[in-house]
Scaffold this motif. Structure first.
Motif, mmCIF file in Angstrom:
data_model
loop_
_atom_site.group_PDB
_atom_site.id
_atom_site.type_symbol
_atom_site.label_atom_id
_atom_site.label_comp_id
_atom_site.label_asym_id
_atom_site.label_seq_id
_atom_site.Cartn_x
_atom_site.Cartn_y
_atom_site.Cartn_z
ATOM 1 N N ASP A 216 0.893 -1.216 -0.011
ATOM 2 C CA ASP A 216 -0.141 -0.014 0.123
ATOM 3 C C ASP A 216 0.901 1.336 -0.069
ATOM 4 O OD1 ASP A 216 -1.687 1.806 0.325
ATOM 5 O OD2 ASP A 216 -2.934 1.081 2.117
ATOM 6 N N PRO A 217 0.735 2.022 -1.065
ATOM 7 C CA PRO A 217 1.719 3.307 -0.936
ATOM 8 C C PRO A 217 1.451 4.307 0.081
ATOM 9 C CG PRO A 217 0.134 3.273 -3.055
ATOM 10 C CD PRO A 217 0.071 1.973 -2.281
ATOM 11 N N SER A 218 0.227 4.240 0.561
ATOM 12 C CA SER A 218 -0.099 5.203 1.511
ATOM 13 C C SER A 218 0.668 4.966 2.974
ATOM 14 C CB SER A 218 -1.551 5.299 1.679
ATOM 15 O OG SER A 218 -2.086 4.174 2.317
ATOM 16 N N TRP A 219 1.316 3.935 3.155
ATOM 17 C CA TRP A 219 2.119 3.749 4.285
ATOM 18 C C TRP A 219 3.502 4.372 4.129
ATOM 19 C CZ3 TRP A 219 -0.759 2.657 8.345
ATOM 20 C CH2 TRP A 219 -1.809 2.013 8.204
ATOM 21 N N ALA A 220 3.896 5.098 5.087
ATOM 22 C CA ALA A 220 5.340 5.600 5.020
ATOM 23 C C ALA A 220 6.228 4.690 5.953
ATOM 24 C CB ALA A 220 5.287 6.961 5.684
ATOM 25 N N SER A 221 6.333 3.294 5.431
ATOM 26 C CA SER A 221 7.164 2.258 6.215
ATOM 27 C C SER A 221 8.646 2.680 6.204
ATOM 28 C CB SER A 221 6.760 0.836 5.724
ATOM 29 O OG SER A 221 7.064 0.820 4.225
ATOM 30 N N ALA A 222 9.041 3.344 5.062
ATOM 31 C CA ALA A 222 10.601 3.694 5.078
ATOM 32 C C ALA A 222 11.121 4.628 6.129
ATOM 33 C CB ALA A 222 10.882 4.338 3.765
ATOM 34 N N SER A 223 10.075 5.307 6.900
ATOM 35 C CA SER A 223 10.683 6.115 7.950
ATOM 36 C C SER A 223 10.170 5.631 9.317
ATOM 37 C CB SER A 223 10.063 7.743 7.767
ATOM 38 O OG SER A 223 8.637 7.359 7.583
ATOM 39 N N TRP A 224 9.574 4.563 9.412
ATOM 40 C CA TRP A 224 8.795 4.076 10.474
ATOM 41 C C TRP A 224 10.155 4.029 11.628
ATOM 42 C CZ3 TRP A 224 4.937 -0.372 9.402
ATOM 43 C CH2 TRP A 224 3.659 0.423 8.683
ATOM 44 N N ALA A 225 11.388 3.578 11.205
ATOM 45 C CA ALA A 225 12.188 3.413 12.300
ATOM 46 C C ALA A 225 12.781 4.597 12.718
ATOM 47 C CB ALA A 225 13.494 2.623 11.598
ATOM 48 N N ALA A 226 12.725 5.708 12.065
ATOM 49 C CA ALA A 226 13.370 7.039 12.668
ATOM 50 C C ALA A 226 12.109 7.564 13.358
ATOM 51 C CB ALA A 226 13.619 8.043 11.405
ATOM 52 N N GLU A 227 10.865 7.451 12.887
ATOM 53 C CA GLU A 227 9.650 7.995 13.871
ATOM 54 C C GLU A 227 9.537 7.139 15.070
ATOM 55 O OE1 GLU A 227 8.279 10.476 13.371
ATOM 56 O OE2 GLU A 227 9.158 11.302 11.304
ATOM 57 N N ALA A 228 9.940 5.841 15.081
ATOM 58 C CA ALA A 228 9.415 4.994 16.204
ATOM 59 C C ALA A 228 10.577 5.491 17.182
ATOM 60 C CB ALA A 228 9.721 3.511 15.805
ATOM 61 N N GLU A 229 11.907 5.743 16.844
ATOM 62 C CA GLU A 229 13.071 6.070 17.663
ATOM 63 C C GLU A 229 12.715 7.432 18.482
ATOM 64 O OE1 GLU A 229 17.868 6.629 17.660
ATOM 65 O OE2 GLU A 229 16.517 6.918 15.893
ATOM 66 N N LEU A 230 11.921 8.335 17.877
ATOM 67 C CA LEU A 230 11.351 9.577 18.322
ATOM 68 C C LEU A 230 10.439 9.208 19.407
ATOM 69 C CD1 LEU A 230 11.436 12.115 15.462
ATOM 70 C CD2 LEU A 230 12.974 11.931 17.452
ATOM 71 N N LEU A 231 9.419 8.347 18.903
ATOM 72 C CA LEU A 231 8.347 7.934 19.966
ATOM 73 C C LEU A 231 8.922 7.290 21.224
ATOM 74 C CD1 LEU A 231 5.327 7.256 20.356
ATOM 75 C CD2 LEU A 231 5.438 5.213 19.044
ATOM 76 N N LEU A 232 9.608 6.349 21.151
ATOM 77 C CA LEU A 232 10.048 5.593 22.052
ATOM 78 C C LEU A 232 11.046 6.354 23.068
ATOM 79 C CD1 LEU A 232 11.100 2.220 20.536
ATOM 80 C CD2 LEU A 232 8.926 2.735 21.973
ATOM 81 N N TRP A 233 11.738 7.348 22.502
ATOM 82 C CA TRP A 233 12.757 8.304 23.231
ATOM 83 C C TRP A 233 11.705 9.226 24.152
ATOM 84 C CZ3 TRP A 233 12.679 13.545 23.488
ATOM 85 C CH2 TRP A 233 13.964 14.428 24.200
ATOM 86 N N ALA A 234 10.328 9.629 23.513
ATOM 87 C CA ALA A 234 9.437 10.346 24.368
ATOM 88 C C ALA A 234 8.742 9.357 25.362
ATOM 89 C CB ALA A 234 8.495 10.930 23.469
ATOM 90 N N GLU A 235 8.700 8.123 25.272
ATOM 91 C CA GLU A 235 8.253 7.230 26.257
ATOM 92 C C GLU A 235 9.129 7.073 27.399
ATOM 93 O OE1 GLU A 235 5.004 6.775 26.553
ATOM 94 O OE2 GLU A 235 4.337 7.759 24.757
ATOM 95 N N GLY A 236 10.422 7.199 26.994
ATOM 96 C CA GLY A 236 11.417 6.824 28.013
ATOM 97 C C GLY A 236 11.945 5.507 27.692
ATOM 98 N N ARG A 237 11.758 5.038 26.403
ATOM 99 C CA ARG A 237 12.206 3.659 26.346
ATOM 100 C C ARG A 237 13.463 3.887 25.071
ATOM 101 N NH1 ARG A 237 6.792 0.109 25.781
ATOM 102 N NH2 ARG A 237 5.693 1.270 27.314
ATOM 103 N N PRO A 238 14.713 3.393 25.315
ATOM 104 C CA PRO A 238 15.582 3.464 24.131
ATOM 105 C C PRO A 238 15.403 2.618 23.190
ATOM 106 C CG PRO A 238 16.665 2.448 25.945
ATOM 107 C CD PRO A 238 15.302 3.002 26.572
ATOM 108 N N ARG A 239 14.920 1.682 23.336
ATOM 109 C CA ARG A 239 14.632 0.483 22.245
ATOM 110 C C ARG A 239 13.299 -0.077 22.613
ATOM 111 N NH1 ARG A 239 17.845 3.154 19.946
ATOM 112 N NH2 ARG A 239 19.637 2.716 18.967
#
Length: 518
Positions: A216-239
């Protein structure tokens, strides 16, 4: 010029095309007010209600928090925020009943606060107005609540910020000073179609499908790793693990991993199965990070012109060279067709009495200019007595009841652009026109009635659909609404705003035909 066929264009792109055409008209883009720091004026232009008082915030939470809050309000671009808010199909209206976090603060005594934007419930979304407020996060076992300057605030169905639709990690979607980050954060330079992580070898999870759609071309899966790193950092989880909502009953459970801190993290499906309770407690990748920016999809499909983009969005994409890379069209290319604006004095030509007659605006009203006034009065009297009307008079009557621009008027009214809708009507019929019974008048009356419901919701008089019988405050506001609709001869149609109990009764074949109820 590339030709696009309706059956080959995804439905969500057609929806976003209409949204970009009507949801944020130029009258809402208050660039000059933002430039001078008039954030309140910019909010008023963008139909954003401010439900916070800076003096009350200072007295309750201290000067430091108020300083940070005022700085964010001055950077706030309410029109850009409205541009990027989540919407629902098929009309493209704002997703109702949401509380979306924009920024987080730490108040006096360590009380966490959030600047949030709220959308009204579906039954009170007339005008598509949104509101700004402060949300005090729960602490010491207390439930979170919205700080409101009024003693009797209007209720909200979901006052707690939604995890799926959060913008505190995406300030470029509402902060005018960080809007330039849009191209980098939305992955404008990446391939337009990416594949989701393959879960074919992942263990089965209760209540989840085996595999999601992976192309599905509407999913930005190529940037999920970078965005997940920001999300987990905001939640206090490095990984760790996180989820991506792929559908109403589909959720991908992924894991952010990296050999060490010197390597870029990658995303992979979680190897071990987790119980549903643990999956529900995992951080959720925000929708703004999970999907491709709709503007990019529209540009790549050639469904929007660059001059139809929001100025801050167009500037951010142009600065990164994304407009040329996406193959976007220019203003002369195939943009969204809203129809030419009606110019006062443009004649309509009608075959009448063996000739071609003209119909144009004269003295503020649509008139058959090739007939004299005496003849028109005789013909109108003949029509009143039941006789046939002249083709010119029939054309004028049809223009008043069901004009060609009715779809554009309906779209503007649905998105709350009442001034734009009235401008279209006046351009077609004149400013002195008296509307006759028909679809056009019904649309205008329905929009006015729904604005009354929104006002009742804002005032706190109603906390539920007026037809549901639940009256906030017990002052009979629902009964008054019913009387008002009954006097107008208005029978509400069944739609998504109708409560489920009423919808089931109206759709039931066995509903009683007498005054007796069970």
């Amino acid at each position: 010029m590339a030709h696009h066929f309706a059956d080959s264009i995804p439905a969500h792109l057609l929806m976003w095309q209409r949204v970009r055409e009507y949801a944020v008209p130029p009258s809402m883009i208050a660039t000059a007010r933002r430039a001078v720091g008039d954030w309140a004026g910019a909010c008023a232009a963008a139909r954003v209600d401010v439900d916070l008082d800076l003096r009350a915030v200072r007295d309750r939470h201290g000067t430091d928090l108020t300083t940070h809050l005022r700085a964010d309000l001055r950077r706030l671009a309410p029109d850009l925020l409205r541009w990027h808010l989540p919407r629902i199909a098929p009309d493209g209206w704002l997703r109702p009943g949401l509380t979306i976090s924009l920024a987080r603060y730490r108040g006096s005594g360590g009380t966490p606060l959030q600047l949030v934007v709220r959308t009204p419930p579906a039954w009170a979304d007339a005008g598509q107005r949104i509101s700004l407020a402060l949300f005090e996060e729960p602490g010491n076992g207390a439930r979170g609540h919205l700080s409101h300057p009024h003693p009797h605030p209007h209720p909200h169905p979901h006052p707690h910020p939604d995890r799926r639709f959060r913008l505190d990690l995406h300030r470029h979607l509402w902060d005018s000073e960080r809007s330039g980050e849009l191209a980098r954060r939305c992955g404008a330079g990446m391939a337009p179609s990416m594949a989701l992580p393959d879960r074919s070898h992942a263990p089965a999870r209760p209540g989840l499908p085996d595999r999601p759609a992976v192309h599905d071309p509407s999913w930005a899966s190529a940037s999920w790793a970078a965005e997940a790193e920001l999300l987990l950092w905001a939640e206090g989880r490095p990984r760790g693990a996180f989820t991506v909502r792929l559908g109403a009953r589909s959720r991908a459970v992924l894991e952010l991993v990296a050999p060490d801190d010197s390597h870029a993290p990658t995303v992979r499906p979680l190897r071990e199965a987790l119980p549903p309770q643990e999956v529900a407690a995992l951080p959720v990748l925000p929708e703004a990070a999970a999907r491709v920016l709709p503007d990019l999809e529209l540009l790549r499909a050639g469904l929007i012109a660059t001059d139809r983009l929001h100025p801050l969005v167009a500037a951010a994409l142009a600065a990164s060279g994304s407009l040329a890379a996406s193959g976007s069209v220019t203003a002369s290319g195939p943009g969204p067709a809203a129809g030419p604006a009606a110019r006062p004095g443009d004649p309509h030509r009608v075959e009448c009495q063996g000739e071609v007659h003209r119909i144009a605006l004269r003295d503020g009203a649509l008139t058959a200019i090739d007939h004299d006034l005496a003849q028109l009065r005789r013909e109108e009297l003949l029509v009143a007595l039941g006789g046939p009307a002249l083709p010119c008079l029939r054309a004028i009557d049809e223009a008043h009841r069901n004009p060609e621009a009715l779809p554009a008027v309906r779209e503007r009214l649905g998105h709350g652009d009442v001034a734009g809708a009235l401008a279209v009507v006046e351009g077609l019929l004149g400013h002195d026109a008296v509307l006759r019974d028909g679809p056009l008048r019904e649309e205008l009356e329905s929009a006015a009635a729904r604005r009354v419901d929104h006002g009742l919701f804002r005032s706190g008089l109603l906390d539920a659909h007026p037809r549901a019988g639940a009256v906030g405050g017990g002052d009979g506001g629902g009964a008054a609404s019913d009387v008002r609709h009954a006097e107008a001869g208005h029978r509400p149609r069944i739609d998504r705003r109708t409560p489920p109990a009423i919808r089931s009764k109206r759709n039931s074949r066995a509903r009683p035909r007498t005054g007796q109820t069970c």
